[in-house]
Design a protein around this motif. Structure first.
Motif, PDB file in Angstrom:
ATOM      1  N   HIS A 170       0.813  -1.220   0.000  1.00 11.04           N
ATOM      2  CA  HIS A 170       0.000   0.000   0.000  1.00 11.04           C
ATOM      3  C   HIS A 170       0.845   1.268   0.000  1.00 11.04           C
ATOM      4  N   CYS A 180      -7.411   1.284  -5.083  1.00  8.63           N
ATOM      5  CA  CYS A 180      -6.918   0.069  -4.427  1.00  8.63           C
ATOM      6  C   CYS A 180      -7.994  -0.458  -3.473  1.00  8.63           C
ATOM      7  N   CYS A 182      -7.721  -0.954  -0.485  1.00  4.97           N
ATOM      8  CA  CYS A 182      -7.601  -0.288   0.818  1.00  4.97           C
ATOM      9  C   CYS A 182      -8.320   1.054   0.821  1.00  4.97           C
ATOM     10  N   CYS A 187      -1.701   2.443  -5.241  1.00  2.83           N
ATOM     11  CA  CYS A 187      -0.816   1.627  -4.410  1.00  2.83           C
ATOM     12  C   CYS A 187      -0.087   0.598  -5.287  1.00  2.83           C
TER      13      CYS A 187
HETATM   14 ZN   LIG Z   1      -3.780   0.136  -1.123  1.00  5.71          ZN
END
Ligand SMILES: [Zn+2]
Length: 338
Positions: A170, A180, A182, A187
Motif C-alpha cells: 500500500h 486500491c 484499501c 498503491c
Molecule cells: Zn492500497
C-alpha cells in the motif's frame, strides 16, 4: 514414529480465505506433517475453528503424534488483528468480526497459541529457514491476489508502533492511479497484484487485442496464477505485457524500499512469483535497479522465496516456539549454511 520422549513439537496453522494449512514442526524446524482443508469462510467463526481442528488432528496424526504432545501452536491469519489478545478484529474474507480465535483454539488444543498476521508469519519462515536465512536485513514481498510484505532490520521483524508495519503493498507509487482495495489510489497492489493484471487483461480483450485469457476470465470471472504462467509460456502478448507491467511496478516499490532501508536482500514470494518463477523476479530486479540509488554497486540480492505454501504454517510454528519454548529451538538462526 514415537515422539513420547520429545515434548518439543509445535503446531503451525495458516488460515487463509480459501484454505487452511496445518503442520507439525520439530525443534530443528523440520516439517513432520502437512494437512489441508477448505475454509468455510461463509459460515463464520465457529465453523472456521471446527475446520481448523479437523486439519490439526489430521496433521498431528500424520506426524505420528497426539494432541497432548503439542507444546504450543502458532496461527497466521488475515487481519487486522489484535495480536496480543489473539483476536481477528475483522476480515471480509473470513466473515468474522472481533473473533477471539487465539483463546478459542488454545482452549480446544490445551496449549498456548500465538496469533500473527499471515504475511508476517510467511516472511518470518523465509527469514529463518528460507530464501532470507543468510541475511539480517531483508525486505519480503508476497505478490498474489493482493500484495503483502514485511521488513527485517538488524535481525528484528519491524512491527512499528502500531504493530501493523510492513504494508508495502500500500505504498502509493502512482498518485491518483487506480483505486486500491484499501481505499487509496495508485498503491503497489493496485498496480501490480494479480487483480490489477486481470483487470488490464480484460480491458485489452475489450479493445479487441487477441489473448487466450479472455475466454478464461469470461468463464471463471477470475484468473489463477498458473493461467497467467501458461499464457506467458505460450507467448500470449497481452499476458506478457501485463506481467511485465506488474513486475515493473513492483520493482518501483522495491526500489523505493531499497533507497529507504538499504537491505542486504529482497525476497519475492506469493502465487504470482511462484507460478511465473525467476523470469518474473528478474524483471522486478531490473526495474528496482533503475531507481535504487542506494545500491550503486548492484550488490543487493533480489531473489525468489523458497518455501512456497509451507511458509505460512512453518513461520507460525517458529513464532510459537520462540514465544513459548525458546530454549528448545535447535535450528540455526542466521545460518549461512544450507
Ligand atoms: Zn492500497
Amino acid at each position: 514414529m514415537n515422539f513420547r520422549w520429545d515434548p518439543a513439537l509445535i503446531l503451525g496453522i495458516d488460515l487463509g480465505g480459501t484454505k487452511i494449512l496445518a503442520g507439525v514442526v520439530d525443534r530443528e524446524g523440520r516439517i513432520l506433517s502437512r494437512a489441508k482443508r477448505s475454509t468455510p469462510a461463509a459460515q463464520g467463526g465457529p465453523a472456521i475453528v471446527t475446520a481448523i481442528m479437523e486439519c490439526v488432528r489430521e496433521s498431528v496424526q500424520t506426524a505420528g503424534a497426539s494432541l497432548d504432545q503439542i507444546a504450543a501452536a502458532g496461527l497466521g491469519s488475515p487481519g487486522p488483528l489484535d495480536a496480543d489478545a489473539g483476536v481477528i478484529l475483522w476480515s471480509a474474507n473470513l466473515n468474522v468480526r472481533d473473533f477471539p480465535i487465539g483463546p478459542e483454539l488454545s482452549q480446544v488444543l490445551g496449549c498456548p497459541v500465538v496469533v500473527d498476521n499471515d504475511v508476517r508469519v510467511g516472511g518470518y519462515a523465509e527469514y529463518r529457514l528460507g530464501a532470507g536465512r543468510e541475511y539480517k536485513n531483508v525486505v519480503f514481498a508476497f505478490v498474489g491476489t493482493g500484495i503483502g510484505g514485511c521488513v527485517v532490520v538488524d535481525g528484528v521483524m519491524v512491527a512499528g508502533a502500531t504493530r501493523n508495519a510492513g504494508e508495502l503493498g500500500h505504498m502509493v507509487i502512482k498518485a491518483g492511479g487506480p483505486r486500491c482495495g484499501c481505499g487509496s489510489r495508485g498503491c503497489v497492489e493496485a498496480m501490480a497484484a494479480k487483480t490489477a493484471i486481470c483487470r488490464r487483461i480484460e480491458k485489452a480483450a475489450r479493445k479487441g487485442l487477441p489473448t487466450m485469457l479472455a475466454e478464461r476470465i469470461a468463464r471463471k470471472g477470475r484468473l489463477k496464477s498458473r493461467d497467467l504462467a501458461e499464457a506467458v509460456m505460450a507467448k500470449d502478448l497481452v499476458a506478457l505485457n501485463e506481467v511485465q507491467r506488474s513486475a515493473h511496478y513492483l520493482g518501483v516499490g522495491i526500489g523505493n524500499l531499497i533507497n529507504v532501508l538499504g537491505p542486504e536482500a529482497v525476497v519475492i514470494g506469493g502465487g504470482i512469483a511462484q507460478a511465473l518463477g525467476d523470469h518474473y523476479v528478474d524483471m522486478v530486479r531490473t526495474s528496482a535497479r533503475t531507481i535504487a540509488i542506494a545500491d550503486p554497486g548492484e550488490t543487493i540480492v533480489v531473489r525468489r522465496a523458497s518455501l512456497g505454501d509451507d511458509a505460512g504454517f512453518l513461520g507460525a510454528a517458529l513464532l510459537a516456539r520462540e514465544r513459548f519454548r525458546p530454549s528448545e529451538a535447535r535450528y540455526e538462526i542466521h545460518s549461512t549454511s544450507t
